[in-house]
Design a protein around this motif. Structure first.
Motif, PDB file in Angstrom:
ATOM      1  N   ARG A 184      16.366 -14.317 -20.962  1.00 49.28           N
ATOM      2  CA  ARG A 184      17.111 -13.563 -21.969  1.00 49.28           C
ATOM      3  C   ARG A 184      17.365 -14.437 -23.210  1.00 49.28           C
ATOM      4  N   ASN A 227      33.055 -15.760 -17.594  1.00 48.03           N
ATOM      5  CA  ASN A 227      32.257 -15.399 -18.778  1.00 48.03           C
ATOM      6  C   ASN A 227      32.082 -13.883 -18.745  1.00 48.03           C
ATOM      7  N   HIS A 277      34.467  -8.696 -25.931  1.00 50.79           N
ATOM      8  CA  HIS A 277      34.818  -8.261 -27.274  1.00 50.79           C
ATOM      9  C   HIS A 277      35.523  -6.902 -27.318  1.00 50.79           C
ATOM     10  N   SER A 302      27.211 -19.627 -25.704  1.00 54.54           N
ATOM     11  CA  SER A 302      26.981 -19.752 -27.146  1.00 54.54           C
ATOM     12  C   SER A 302      28.314 -19.916 -27.877  1.00 54.54           C
ATOM     13  N   ARG A 356      28.414 -16.595 -34.537  1.00 57.10           N
ATOM     14  CA  ARG A 356      27.424 -15.519 -34.399  1.00 57.10           C
ATOM     15  C   ARG A 356      27.908 -14.247 -35.126  1.00 57.10           C
ATOM     16  N   ARG A 385      31.367 -10.626 -32.383  1.00 60.56           N
ATOM     17  CA  ARG A 385      31.583 -11.594 -31.294  1.00 60.56           C
ATOM     18  C   ARG A 385      32.733 -12.559 -31.600  1.00 60.56           C
TER      19      ARG A 385
HETATM   20  C1  DQA Z   1      28.167 -14.699 -24.117  1.00 65.50           C
HETATM   21  C2  DQA Z   1      28.506 -14.273 -25.557  1.00 65.50           C
HETATM   22  C3  DQA Z   1      28.658 -12.752 -25.641  1.00 65.50           C
HETATM   23  O1  DQA Z   1      28.927 -12.378 -26.982  1.00 65.50           O
HETATM   24  C4  DQA Z   1      27.387 -12.076 -25.197  1.00 65.50           C
HETATM   25  O2  DQA Z   1      27.549 -10.667 -25.216  1.00 65.50           O
HETATM   26  C5  DQA Z   1      26.919 -12.536 -23.867  1.00 65.50           C
HETATM   27  C6  DQA Z   1      26.939 -13.980 -23.591  1.00 65.50           C
HETATM   28  C7  DQA Z   1      27.909 -16.217 -24.011  1.00 65.50           C
HETATM   29  O3  DQA Z   1      28.002 -16.743 -22.917  1.00 65.50           O
HETATM   30  O4  DQA Z   1      27.574 -16.855 -25.025  1.00 65.50           O
HETATM   31  O5  DQA Z   1      26.469 -11.767 -23.028  1.00 65.50           O
HETATM   32  O6  DQA Z   1      29.288 -14.390 -23.288  1.00 65.50           O
END
Ligand code: DQA
Length: 151
Positions: A18, A74, A80, A102, A107, A111
């Protein structure tokens, strides 16, 4: 030994394939293994669980609330906008640390806001797999502090 739930939200089981430019090329299994090893070396026991569905994530939080010492979470994109997950975190007494691979603040604008972070002990983001390992360190510090205070 502290028991820690490491809870992974939607799409995270696709790590490795991904958007590797954002999330790296190592896969979900290797993330789980690194977490388990790091936890052991900190004197903790980590259990990884993943779900793509909001209700299942809520059920996991409820299920561990009396038997585990803390959670590394996570929530993926639910971060969000999921008030249901926020309420589930607020409903349990054990500490929850929000982590992201991330740097969500660097970003897209949607987010930048986490509806879950305000009810967590803290948020760690932007360090790839190390976000989880830093989360374990932070959780250990919180648990040690709490156990010192209760003596
Ligand atoms: C995430 C950040 C989120 O915005 C995104 O939707 C993810 C991964 C991250 O681990 O960076 O699915 O949680």
């Amino acid at each position: 030994m502290w028991n820690v739930l490491v809870l992974h939200g939607p799409n995270l089981q696709l790590l490795g394939e991904r958007e590797p430019e954002t999330y790296g090329s190592a896969d979900f299994n290797s993330l789980c293994q690194q977490i388990e090893h790091a936890a052991q070396s900190l004197g903790m026991q980590a259990e990884n669980r993943q779900s793509n569905s909001e209700g299942a994530l809520i059920d996991h939080l409820h299920a561990v609330r009396l038997s585990f010492d803390g959670v590394i979470f996570n929530p993926g994109a639910y971060t969000h906008y999921s008030y249901a997950l926020r309420d589930a975190v607020a409903a349990i007494a054990i500490p929850v640390i929000e982590v992201h691979l991330s740097n969500v603040h660097a970003r897209e604008e949607f987010r930048h806001r986490s509806v879950i972070a305000p009810v967590c002990a803290g948020q760690i983001c932007g360090f790839g797999f190390n976000s989880y390992l830093l989360g374990l360190h932070a959780l250990k510090m919180i648990l040690e502090e709490t156990s010192r205070e209760s003596v």
